[in-house]
Design a protein around this motif. Structure first.
Motif, mmCIF file in Angstrom:
data_model
loop_
_atom_site.group_PDB
_atom_site.id
_atom_site.type_symbol
_atom_site.label_atom_id
_atom_site.label_comp_id
_atom_site.label_asym_id
_atom_site.label_seq_id
_atom_site.Cartn_x
_atom_site.Cartn_y
_atom_site.Cartn_z
ATOM 1 N N LEU A 119 -15.592 142.574 20.512
ATOM 2 C CA LEU A 119 -16.012 141.190 20.302
ATOM 3 C C LEU A 119 -17.490 141.008 20.650
ATOM 4 C CD1 LEU A 119 -12.924 139.204 21.673
ATOM 5 C CD2 LEU A 119 -13.492 139.753 19.294
ATOM 6 N N CYS A 120 -17.937 141.656 21.731
ATOM 7 C CA CYS A 120 -19.353 141.569 22.099
ATOM 8 C C CYS A 120 -20.221 142.208 21.020
ATOM 9 C CB CYS A 120 -19.588 142.251 23.441
ATOM 10 S SG CYS A 120 -19.001 141.318 24.865
ATOM 11 N N LYS A 121 -19.798 143.358 20.523
ATOM 12 C CA LYS A 121 -20.553 144.038 19.466
ATOM 13 C C LYS A 121 -20.658 143.160 18.225
ATOM 14 C CE LYS A 121 -20.703 148.351 16.824
ATOM 15 N NZ LYS A 121 -20.033 149.661 16.578
ATOM 16 N N PRO A 153 -7.164 139.768 30.368
ATOM 17 C CA PRO A 153 -6.255 140.235 29.325
ATOM 18 C C PRO A 153 -6.951 140.595 28.012
ATOM 19 C CG PRO A 153 -6.069 137.862 29.574
ATOM 20 C CD PRO A 153 -6.951 138.344 30.690
ATOM 21 N N LEU A 154 -8.235 140.250 27.890
ATOM 22 C CA LEU A 154 -8.994 140.588 26.682
ATOM 23 C C LEU A 154 -9.859 141.834 26.872
ATOM 24 C CD1 LEU A 154 -10.201 137.085 25.422
ATOM 25 C CD2 LEU A 154 -7.961 138.151 25.240
ATOM 26 N N ALA A 155 -9.665 142.536 27.988
ATOM 27 C CA ALA A 155 -10.532 143.676 28.305
ATOM 28 C C ALA A 155 -10.550 144.726 27.213
ATOM 29 C CB ALA A 155 -10.102 144.304 29.631
ATOM 30 N N SER A 156 -9.416 144.981 26.583
ATOM 31 C CA SER A 156 -9.342 146.053 25.582
ATOM 32 C C SER A 156 -10.143 145.734 24.311
ATOM 33 C CB SER A 156 -7.888 146.350 25.216
ATOM 34 O OG SER A 156 -7.274 145.221 24.614
ATOM 35 N N ILE A 157 -10.306 144.443 24.002
ATOM 36 C CA ILE A 157 -11.048 144.068 22.790
ATOM 37 C C ILE A 157 -12.425 143.491 23.116
ATOM 38 C CG2 ILE A 157 -8.918 143.641 21.497
ATOM 39 C CD1 ILE A 157 -9.531 140.616 21.781
ATOM 40 N N VAL A 174 -16.338 138.796 27.511
ATOM 41 C CA VAL A 174 -15.416 137.844 26.883
ATOM 42 C C VAL A 174 -14.126 137.821 27.697
ATOM 43 C CG1 VAL A 174 -14.163 137.178 24.796
ATOM 44 C CG2 VAL A 174 -16.331 138.403 24.590
ATOM 45 N N ASP A 175 -13.647 136.630 28.015
ATOM 46 C CA ASP A 175 -12.368 136.468 28.704
ATOM 47 C C ASP A 175 -11.646 135.285 28.073
ATOM 48 O OD1 ASP A 175 -13.031 133.939 30.193
ATOM 49 O OD2 ASP A 175 -14.500 135.230 31.168
ATOM 50 N N ASP A 219 -14.370 142.097 38.089
ATOM 51 C CA ASP A 219 -13.889 143.363 37.560
ATOM 52 C C ASP A 219 -12.794 143.107 36.536
ATOM 53 O OD1 ASP A 219 -13.229 146.163 37.404
ATOM 54 O OD2 ASP A 219 -11.548 145.738 38.740
ATOM 55 N N SER A 220 -12.918 143.691 35.358
ATOM 56 C CA SER A 220 -11.941 143.442 34.291
ATOM 57 C C SER A 220 -10.534 143.901 34.663
ATOM 58 C CB SER A 220 -12.369 144.145 33.005
ATOM 59 O OG SER A 220 -13.519 143.543 32.470
ATOM 60 N N ALA A 221 -10.450 145.049 35.344
ATOM 61 C CA ALA A 221 -9.144 145.632 35.629
ATOM 62 C C ALA A 221 -8.352 144.841 36.661
ATOM 63 C CB ALA A 221 -9.315 147.074 36.099
#
Length: 205
Positions: A138-140, A130-134, A169-170, A38-40
């Motif tokens: 990045l995947c797109k 910590p990269l959850a917001s971007i 992405v992490d 889970d990203s959060a």
């Protein structure tokens, strides 16, 4: 902090982020399972049959009971995909794996952990991304040219894949889903948001 100490802390976390399959042992019952983090909260999310929560011992072996491995002693919370607070975790599982082994989603609350080299503090493993917001952006970016993405997978992971799509992405790398399953594209060292973006742009060319 010494290099040895840094390696001790980062190696198990990198190992955890690298894997998406494990073996969950509830008392004496074995469940081979796919999972995502889970990203959060950085906790494993997987699907299980009802009743597993009653087991006296729940241990997730990643990737299995062999060596090297990571063993996570846990309690589980059931997730409801219809709740907004749970939906992102269950959606993430489906984006990565497309299908489930069971109908009930669960999140593992890690109580204790053991790495190949010895005990690991749970808080050193259960780390929000910590990269959850971007990550979506990045995947797109990676998915704009799927032929190029297949070439990147071939160059970095030495795997031939069909219909690749970046799904995560992490700081330690990128996860790509293909017809044959998930492939991990690892960064040489852990990346900040800016460095991850720079690295991915260099891959794309």
């Amino acid at each position: 902090m010494t290099c040895h100490t840094l390696a001790h802390l980062t190696a198990p976390l990198r190992f955890l982020r690298r894997h998406h399959n494990g073996v969950l042992v509830a008392d004496e019952v074995v469940y081979p399972r796919r999972f995502v983090l889970d990203s959060a909260g950085g906790k494993p999310v997987l699907t299980l049959p009802l009743g597993v929560e009653d087991a006296e011992s729940i241990v997730l072996h990643i990737p299995d009971e062999g060596m090297p491995s990571l063993q996570l002693l846990a309690e589980l919370d059931w997730l409801d995909p219809n709740l907004s607070s749970h939906g992102s975790a269950t959606d993430r599982f489906l984006i990565h794996h497309a299908k489930t082994e069971d109908s009930r989603f669960a999140m593992l609350n890690i109580l204790d952990a053991k790495w190949t080299d010895g005990p690991v503090a749970a808080e050193d493993l259960i780390v929000p991304n910590p990269l959850a917001s971007i990550e979506p952006r990045l995947c797109k970016h990676l998915n704009t040219d799927r032929t190029r993405l297949a070439s990147i997978v071939r160059q970095i992971a030495r795997r031939e894949v069909f219909d690749p799509i970046a799904v995560g992405v992490d700081p330690d790398g990128v996860t790509v889903r293909s017809r044959s399953g998930l492939v991990r594209l690892e960064f040489e060292t852990s990346r900040s948001a800016t460095d991850a973006e720079t690295t991915i742009q260099a891959w794309i060319g």
